[in-house]
Write a protein that holds these residues in place. Structure first.
Motif, PDB file in Angstrom:
ATOM      1  N   ALA A  46     -30.506 -25.339  25.757  1.00 15.94           N
ATOM      2  CA  ALA A  46     -29.139 -25.505  26.275  1.00 15.94           C
ATOM      3  C   ALA A  46     -28.594 -24.177  26.784  1.00 15.94           C
ATOM      4  O   ALA A  46     -27.960 -24.106  27.846  1.00 15.94           O
ATOM      5  CB  ALA A  46     -28.231 -26.071  25.181  1.00 15.94           C
ATOM      6  N   LEU A  47     -28.854 -23.102  26.040  1.00 19.43           N
ATOM      7  CA  LEU A  47     -28.393 -21.778  26.464  1.00 19.43           C
ATOM      8  C   LEU A  47     -29.170 -21.291  27.683  1.00 19.43           C
ATOM      9  O   LEU A  47     -28.595 -20.696  28.602  1.00 19.43           O
ATOM     10  CB  LEU A  47     -28.535 -20.788  25.310  1.00 19.43           C
ATOM     11  N   ARG A  64     -36.141 -24.257  17.255  1.00 20.02           N
ATOM     12  CA  ARG A  64     -34.770 -24.533  17.724  1.00 20.02           C
ATOM     13  C   ARG A  64     -34.743 -24.786  19.231  1.00 20.02           C
ATOM     14  O   ARG A  64     -33.889 -24.289  19.964  1.00 20.02           O
ATOM     15  CB  ARG A  64     -33.853 -23.364  17.341  1.00 20.02           C
ATOM     16  N   LEU A  83     -27.873 -16.376  23.190  1.00 19.76           N
ATOM     17  CA  LEU A  83     -29.318 -16.618  23.129  1.00 19.76           C
ATOM     18  C   LEU A  83     -30.025 -15.497  22.368  1.00 19.76           C
ATOM     19  O   LEU A  83     -30.903 -15.750  21.530  1.00 19.76           O
ATOM     20  CB  LEU A  83     -29.887 -16.748  24.548  1.00 19.76           C
ATOM     21  N   ALA A 119     -25.208 -26.089  22.494  1.00 23.25           N
ATOM     22  CA  ALA A 119     -26.225 -25.474  21.630  1.00 23.25           C
ATOM     23  C   ALA A 119     -25.842 -25.615  20.167  1.00 23.25           C
ATOM     24  O   ALA A 119     -26.697 -25.887  19.308  1.00 23.25           O
ATOM     25  CB  ALA A 119     -26.389 -23.994  21.999  1.00 23.25           C
ATOM     26  N   ASN A 120     -24.543 -25.453  19.856  1.00 20.72           N
ATOM     27  CA  ASN A 120     -24.081 -25.623  18.475  1.00 20.72           C
ATOM     28  C   ASN A 120     -24.288 -27.060  18.001  1.00 20.72           C
ATOM     29  O   ASN A 120     -24.596 -27.293  16.818  1.00 20.72           O
ATOM     30  CB  ASN A 120     -22.611 -25.237  18.359  1.00 20.72           C
ATOM     31  N   LYS A 126     -34.154 -27.401  21.417  1.00 18.11           N
ATOM     32  CA  LYS A 126     -33.048 -28.007  22.162  1.00 18.11           C
ATOM     33  C   LYS A 126     -31.838 -27.072  22.198  1.00 18.11           C
ATOM     34  O   LYS A 126     -31.156 -26.965  23.217  1.00 18.11           O
ATOM     35  CB  LYS A 126     -32.668 -29.363  21.548  1.00 18.11           C
ATOM     36  N   GLU A 127     -31.597 -26.399  21.097  1.00 13.40           N
ATOM     37  CA  GLU A 127     -30.477 -25.443  21.040  1.00 13.40           C
ATOM     38  C   GLU A 127     -30.665 -24.315  22.050  1.00 13.40           C
ATOM     39  O   GLU A 127     -29.768 -24.004  22.845  1.00 13.40           O
ATOM     40  CB  GLU A 127     -30.379 -24.866  19.634  1.00 13.40           C
ATOM     41  N   LEU A 128     -31.851 -23.706  22.041  1.00 12.51           N
ATOM     42  CA  LEU A 128     -32.101 -22.577  22.930  1.00 12.51           C
ATOM     43  C   LEU A 128     -32.222 -23.020  24.382  1.00 12.51           C
ATOM     44  O   LEU A 128     -31.812 -22.291  25.297  1.00 12.51           O
ATOM     45  CB  LEU A 128     -33.355 -21.818  22.499  1.00 12.51           C
ATOM     46  N   TYR A 176     -26.732 -29.124  18.940  1.00 14.44           N
ATOM     47  CA  TYR A 176     -28.151 -29.298  18.626  1.00 14.44           C
ATOM     48  C   TYR A 176     -28.527 -28.560  17.339  1.00 14.44           C
ATOM     49  O   TYR A 176     -29.370 -29.031  16.569  1.00 14.44           O
ATOM     50  CB  TYR A 176     -29.008 -28.823  19.795  1.00 14.44           C
ATOM     51  N   ARG A 177     -27.881 -27.432  17.124  1.00 11.20           N
ATOM     52  CA  ARG A 177     -28.162 -26.680  15.900  1.00 11.20           C
ATOM     53  C   ARG A 177     -27.734 -27.481  14.676  1.00 11.20           C
ATOM     54  O   ARG A 177     -28.480 -27.583  13.691  1.00 11.20           O
ATOM     55  CB  ARG A 177     -27.450 -25.341  15.947  1.00 11.20           C
TER      56      ARG A 177
END
Length: 337
Positions: free
Chosen positions: A123-124, A117, A141, A100-101, A119-121, A103-104
């Motif tokens: 992933a979580l 966000r 999340l 997630a980091n 892709k980041e979220l 993607y962020r």
């Protein structure tokens, strides 16, 4: 017979080679991590790749390579190593946090980052799907939702984490703060006190103590307006009928707690997690010391005055609490399914 002997030698050789590879990989991996921690990324990553080549199916070496690339400022290369690990049989919660980091940071480097966000979220969320009892993934999340100024969604995630991973403390803390901000003093009190009994983080416990003190005093007061929920209504009736106090002084708060235990000590409502704990503390003669650490947190002069006359009791409580943190094994659900 001779064939069996050669087969045995071949197997023994194979085992020896595997053991040597494992030992060499471990040595290279440890040295690589040390170098990365010192900021020597090129050499550290080189050693980690050598370790991974010796143990290509090991989770940790690829994971450490991905973390090293992310730490060095190259989230795209990090994602290349981290993404496949989602499907590893020994995947750990930290993988989804690091991914997630990635993607962020990738989004932050774009001219027009995705405001959702996604892709980041995702992933979580996928991590939660794979590891539903990993409380830290709900925390990550929900914190992302708070950063996006979505407190209601964040609260839903925190409470889902409390339900699915009841022994992960921090989700209670943040849920308590959101409940207090929303004006729900009963659940701010419940969540904060559960956290207070679980955590060893002294700074967060001080904040939790202030939340407990403030929220519970509202609940105990005649001005508390309970929600329509059955627990709220029955608690309000019981307090007003059996435990009415005309003071917010410490002794009155202790008396209210005792009254609550004596009248509602065997309730099956979610507040039972607190009542069971305080019942145990009371049985050891430590209830006043326990409540003093909570309600006198904001009044140091009064607390020091109390301690001066109750030093042994306070020390007994402090030692007992150190060795007996609350372990929550049953889900605490504010909203019935």
């Amino acid at each position: 017979m001779k064939g069996t002997f050669y087969l045995f030698l071949l197997m023994a050789f194979g085992v020896g080679v595997c053991a040597q590879n494992t030992s060499d990989a471990y040595s290279k991996g440890v040295e690589g991590i040390k170098l990365v921690d010192k900021g020597e990324f090129t050499q550290g990553i080189k050693l980690l790749k050598q370790a991974r080549n010796l143990e290509p199916h090991d989770f940790d070496y690829s994971f450490e390579i991905g973390k090293a690339y992310l730490k060095s400022g190259d989230p795209k290369k990090a994602e290349k190593y981290l993404f496949p690990l989602q499907y590893h049989s020994k995947v750990l919660p930290g993988l989804f946090i690091e991914l997630a980091n990635c993607y962020r940071e990738i989004e932050d480097g774009k001219k027009t980052p995705d405001p959702e966000r996604k892709k980041e979220l995702d992933a979580l969320r996928y991590g939660i799907q794979k590891l539903p009892e990993a409380g830290i993934l709900y925390l990550e999340l929900a914190n992302a939702k708070l950063e996006m100024e979505q407190p209601l969604e964040a609260l839903a995630v925190f409470e889902n984490g409390i339900s699915k991973a009841p022994n992960f403390a921090e989700n209670y803390f943040w849920a308590a703060k959101l409940m207090k901000a929303a004006g729900n003093d009963l659940w701010a009190w419940i969540y904060a006190e559960v956290f207070f009994n679980m955590s060893d983080d002294e700074e967060m416990k001080r904040t939790a103590a202030l939340l407990i003190s403030d929220a519970s005093q509202v609940v105990f007061s005649t001005s508390w307006k309970p929600d329509p929920d059955k627990m709220d209504q029955e608690l309000h009736y019981m307090l007003s009928e059996n435990c009415k106090q005309n003071s917010s002084e410490f002794n009155a708060l202790v008396a209210t707690r005792i009254c609550l235990l004596e009248n509602w000590g065997n309730t099956s409502f979610p507040i039972s997690s607190i009542l069971t704990r305080t019942k145990e503390i009371r049985s050891k003669g430590l209830l006043e010391a326990y409540l003093a650490t909570i309600h006198l947190e904001s009044d140091k002069a009064t607390f020091l005055s109390w301690v001066s006359g109750n030093a042994k009791t306070f020390e007994d409580y402090r030692k007992w609490r150190y060795w007996n943190p609350l372990i929550v094994t049953k889900s605490i659900q504010r909203i019935s399914e």
